[in-house]
Design an enzyme around this catalytic site. Structure first.
Site, mmCIF file in Angstrom:
data_model
loop_
_atom_site.group_PDB
_atom_site.id
_atom_site.type_symbol
_atom_site.label_atom_id
_atom_site.label_comp_id
_atom_site.label_asym_id
_atom_site.label_seq_id
_atom_site.Cartn_x
_atom_site.Cartn_y
_atom_site.Cartn_z
ATOM 1 N N THR A 76 36.081 38.226 34.104
ATOM 2 C CA THR A 76 37.152 37.615 34.288
ATOM 3 C C THR A 76 37.311 36.896 35.483
ATOM 4 O O THR A 76 36.951 37.121 36.617
ATOM 5 C CB THR A 76 38.307 39.071 34.550
ATOM 6 O OG1 THR A 76 38.162 39.843 33.244
ATOM 7 C CG2 THR A 76 39.518 38.528 35.009
ATOM 8 N N THR A 133 26.830 47.266 29.061
ATOM 9 C CA THR A 133 26.003 48.230 29.485
ATOM 10 C C THR A 133 24.770 48.649 28.734
ATOM 11 O O THR A 133 23.656 48.516 29.304
ATOM 12 C CB THR A 133 26.862 49.721 29.708
ATOM 13 O OG1 THR A 133 28.227 49.254 30.257
ATOM 14 C CG2 THR A 133 25.991 50.732 30.153
ATOM 15 N N ASP A 147 29.037 37.720 32.975
ATOM 16 C CA ASP A 147 29.144 36.406 33.771
ATOM 17 C C ASP A 147 30.460 35.786 34.145
ATOM 18 O O ASP A 147 31.054 35.190 33.321
ATOM 19 C CB ASP A 147 28.564 35.418 32.299
ATOM 20 C CG ASP A 147 28.457 34.002 32.912
ATOM 21 O OD1 ASP A 147 28.235 33.800 34.168
ATOM 22 O OD2 ASP A 147 28.361 32.988 32.087
ATOM 23 N N LYS A 148 30.974 36.597 35.156
ATOM 24 C CA LYS A 148 32.208 36.356 35.648
ATOM 25 C C LYS A 148 32.439 34.934 36.041
ATOM 26 O O LYS A 148 33.782 34.602 36.018
ATOM 27 C CB LYS A 148 32.349 37.204 37.275
ATOM 28 C CG LYS A 148 32.591 38.921 36.645
ATOM 29 C CD LYS A 148 32.936 39.856 37.860
ATOM 30 C CE LYS A 148 32.929 41.182 37.466
ATOM 31 N NZ LYS A 148 34.140 41.785 37.153
ATOM 32 N N ALA A 206 32.965 40.755 28.657
ATOM 33 C CA ALA A 206 33.215 40.312 29.906
ATOM 34 C C ALA A 206 32.678 40.891 31.311
ATOM 35 O O ALA A 206 32.516 42.051 31.136
ATOM 36 C CB ALA A 206 34.918 40.324 30.128
ATOM 37 N N GLY A 207 32.397 40.368 32.557
ATOM 38 C CA GLY A 207 32.052 40.777 33.546
ATOM 39 C C GLY A 207 30.557 40.650 34.045
ATOM 40 O O GLY A 207 30.146 40.771 34.963
ATOM 41 N N GLY A 231 29.576 52.186 28.713
ATOM 42 C CA GLY A 231 28.128 52.855 28.265
ATOM 43 C C GLY A 231 28.339 53.890 27.184
ATOM 44 O O GLY A 231 29.328 53.990 26.747
ATOM 45 N N ASN A 272 31.966 51.203 37.148
ATOM 46 C CA ASN A 272 32.192 50.115 38.309
ATOM 47 C C ASN A 272 33.768 50.257 38.658
ATOM 48 O O ASN A 272 34.467 50.714 37.920
ATOM 49 C CB ASN A 272 31.792 48.987 37.390
ATOM 50 C CG ASN A 272 33.042 48.165 36.793
ATOM 51 O OD1 ASN A 272 33.930 47.471 37.344
ATOM 52 N ND2 ASN A 272 33.347 48.273 35.184
ATOM 53 N N ASN A 277 38.125 48.196 26.870
ATOM 54 C CA ASN A 277 37.640 48.005 28.367
ATOM 55 C C ASN A 277 36.801 49.174 28.859
ATOM 56 O O ASN A 277 36.775 50.271 27.950
ATOM 57 C CB ASN A 277 38.780 47.666 29.426
ATOM 58 C CG ASN A 277 38.375 46.780 30.362
ATOM 59 O OD1 ASN A 277 37.371 47.049 30.971
ATOM 60 N ND2 ASN A 277 39.187 45.928 30.625
HETATM 61 C C1 LIG Z 1 30.020 45.972 36.009
HETATM 62 C C2 LIG Z 1 31.033 45.783 34.878
HETATM 63 C C3 LIG Z 1 32.017 44.645 35.218
HETATM 64 C C4 LIG Z 1 32.967 44.460 34.294
HETATM 65 N N1 LIG Z 1 33.810 43.375 34.460
HETATM 66 C C5 LIG Z 1 34.725 43.223 33.615
HETATM 67 C C6 LIG Z 1 35.595 42.005 33.609
HETATM 68 O O1 LIG Z 1 35.690 41.314 34.651
HETATM 69 N N2 LIG Z 1 36.608 41.863 32.667
HETATM 70 C C7 LIG Z 1 36.643 42.582 31.674
HETATM 71 O O2 LIG Z 1 37.306 42.457 30.639
HETATM 72 N N3 LIG Z 1 35.888 43.626 31.236
HETATM 73 C C8 LIG Z 1 35.008 43.992 32.389
HETATM 74 N N4 LIG Z 1 34.022 44.818 32.019
HETATM 75 C C9 LIG Z 1 34.149 45.797 30.913
HETATM 76 C C10 LIG Z 1 33.132 45.367 29.676
HETATM 77 O O3 LIG Z 1 33.589 44.034 29.538
HETATM 78 C C11 LIG Z 1 33.387 46.272 28.388
HETATM 79 O O4 LIG Z 1 34.526 46.282 28.095
HETATM 80 C C12 LIG Z 1 33.006 47.654 28.859
HETATM 81 O O5 LIG Z 1 31.890 47.742 29.737
HETATM 82 C C13 LIG Z 1 32.424 48.609 27.606
HETATM 83 O O6 LIG Z 1 31.429 47.899 27.184
HETATM 84 P P1 LIG Z 1 29.987 48.531 27.356
HETATM 85 O O7 LIG Z 1 29.924 50.044 27.283
HETATM 86 O O8 LIG Z 1 28.927 47.540 26.375
HETATM 87 O O9 LIG Z 1 29.410 48.379 28.725
HETATM 88 C C14 LIG Z 1 33.004 45.096 33.063
HETATM 89 C C15 LIG Z 1 32.050 46.177 32.798
HETATM 90 C C16 LIG Z 1 30.984 46.562 33.857
HETATM 91 C C17 LIG Z 1 29.863 47.192 33.509
#
Ligand SMILES: Cc1cc2nc3c(=O)[nH]c(=O)nc-3n(C[C@H](O)[C@H](O)[C@H](O)COP(=O)(O)O)c2cc1C
Length: 327
Positions: free
Chosen positions: A88, A310, A67-68, A64-65, A259, A112, A240
């Site tokens: 979300t 990430t 393609d908000k 998530a995030g 990340g 973020n 998250n």
């Molecule tokens: C810029 C950004 C925006 C995000 N927005 C959301 C969001 O709107 N809703 C959500 O549940 N998680 C959101 N996340 C969290 C990601 O879905 C994910 O849980 C988190 O980044 C860990 O995964 P990754 O290390 O592969 O990025 C966001 C993450 C980033 C970096």
């Protein structure tokens, strides 16, 4: 060319780079379906045992995030995603937190502080319709949240609106109770609130709950125990971003860390949850997946599916196809 464009993007301010990346993706999907209007239907080889079984092309999805507003999921399918968590989405449109709100602190991390910038349910559903029928081979899960102005006491109403507006349009729901960027949202990670969510979650499609890596292990185990007993909840999305790590590792006053540095905690959460949930519930592992080896570790820890955000930002558009090979 693609590698060069990607490395140039990583030199731009992070939110601008994200917006350009999304624009390129929207062009990719437009061109793909303009030139070849046939729907995107890869062979579906993975079956997820949910209320009505979901068939997927592989186990890798986009978290998530990214393609908000449900604008580029078809482009992500073309890059190799088997599923996309769109959102979300909040009931009403809202702008999110003031900029700057996205940083690259180094070590393969992002921090973020977006705060659910969203077009709201109505615009989201319109966007969804534009490409939904073109990608029948893609599973779409809607990640739903509450508006910032909605008090926690009224939060159930916001989640109910998300379910009602999108049921019939998506393959499942993720209830986001764990963003650190909406004040007090994480306080909803309680058995009492999960009971309320279970009372409004639809029976026709699966609903997962997305939790924070900052929960302590005993709280995580207790929530898992509840989910294990609760029929209406299909399982968990773990994890998250981490508020605690953004503060402790990089000294940020606001925001959540994602990340590489998140990987070991996300892996630990998945492994604790698999033990506590038993084999019946489905688990989606996310947090710091950086290559096929770390995706494999997520699978071995007990994740049925895994997602990236990430890693995709740093590794570029070929990343999803690499991960799709992980059995
Ligand atoms: C810029 C950004 C925006 C995000 N927005 C959301 C969001 O709107 N809703 C959500 O549940 N998680 C959101 N996340 C969290 C990601 O879905 C994910 O849980 C988190 O980044 C860990 O995964 P990754 O290390 O592969 O990025 C966001 C993450 C980033 C970096």
């Amino acid at each position: 060319m693609v590698k060069l464009a990607h490395s140039l993007l990583l030199k731009l301010p992070p939110e601008l780079a994200h917006n350009i990346g999304r624009w390129v993706l929207s062009c990719v999907q437009w061109v793909r379906f303009r030139m070849n209007p046939a729907p995107w239907e890869p062979p579906l080889v993975v079956v997820l045992p949910t209320p009505s079984p979901i068939r997927l092309r592989s186990r890798v999805g986009v978290a998530a995030g990214l393609d908000k507003n449900a604008q580029v999921f078809a482009g992500l399918a073309c890059l190799g995603a088997a599923f996309v968590e769109v959102g979300t989405v909040t009931p009403l449109a809202q702008a999110g937190n003031p900029k700057p709100r996205l940083w690259r602190p180094g070590s393969g991390a992002l921090v973020n502080h977006m705060g659910f910038n969203s077009v709201g349910l109505e615009g989201f559903r319109k966007n969804l319709h534009r490409y939904r029928s073109k990608v029948p081979g893609l599973a779409i899960f809607a990640n739903i949240g509450k508006n910032r102005a909605t008090a926690n006491e009224d939060a159930l109403g916001d989640y109910r609106k998300g379910f009602e507006a999108l049921l019939g349009h998506v393959d499942g729901f993720v209830v986001n109770l764990s963003s650190p960027n909406t004040p007090s949202l994480v306080a909803l990670q309680s058995e009492a609130f999960l009971t309320e969510i279970a009372s409004v979650a639809p029976a026709q499609v699966p609903t997962w709950i997305k939790l924070s890596p900052d929960l302590d292990n005993s709280a995580l185990e207790a929530l898992c125990g509840f989910v294990r007993r609760e029929k209406r909840i299909a399982g968990l999305v773990l994890t998250n971003t981490s508020r605690e790590m953004a503060a402790e590792v990089f000294g940020f006053e606001n925001g959540g860390l994602s990340g590489r540095p998140l990987f070991s905690r996300a892996l630990e959460c998945v492994s604790i949850a698999r033990q506590a949930l038993g084999p019946e519930k489905t688990l989606i592992g996310v947090g710091g997946i950086w290559n096929a080896a770390s995706a494999r570790q997520m699978r071995e820890a007990g994740a049925d599916l895994f997602e990236v955000y990430t890693g995709l930002v740093y590794q570029g558009p070929g990343f999803l196809k690499t991960l799709a090979e992980v059995p």
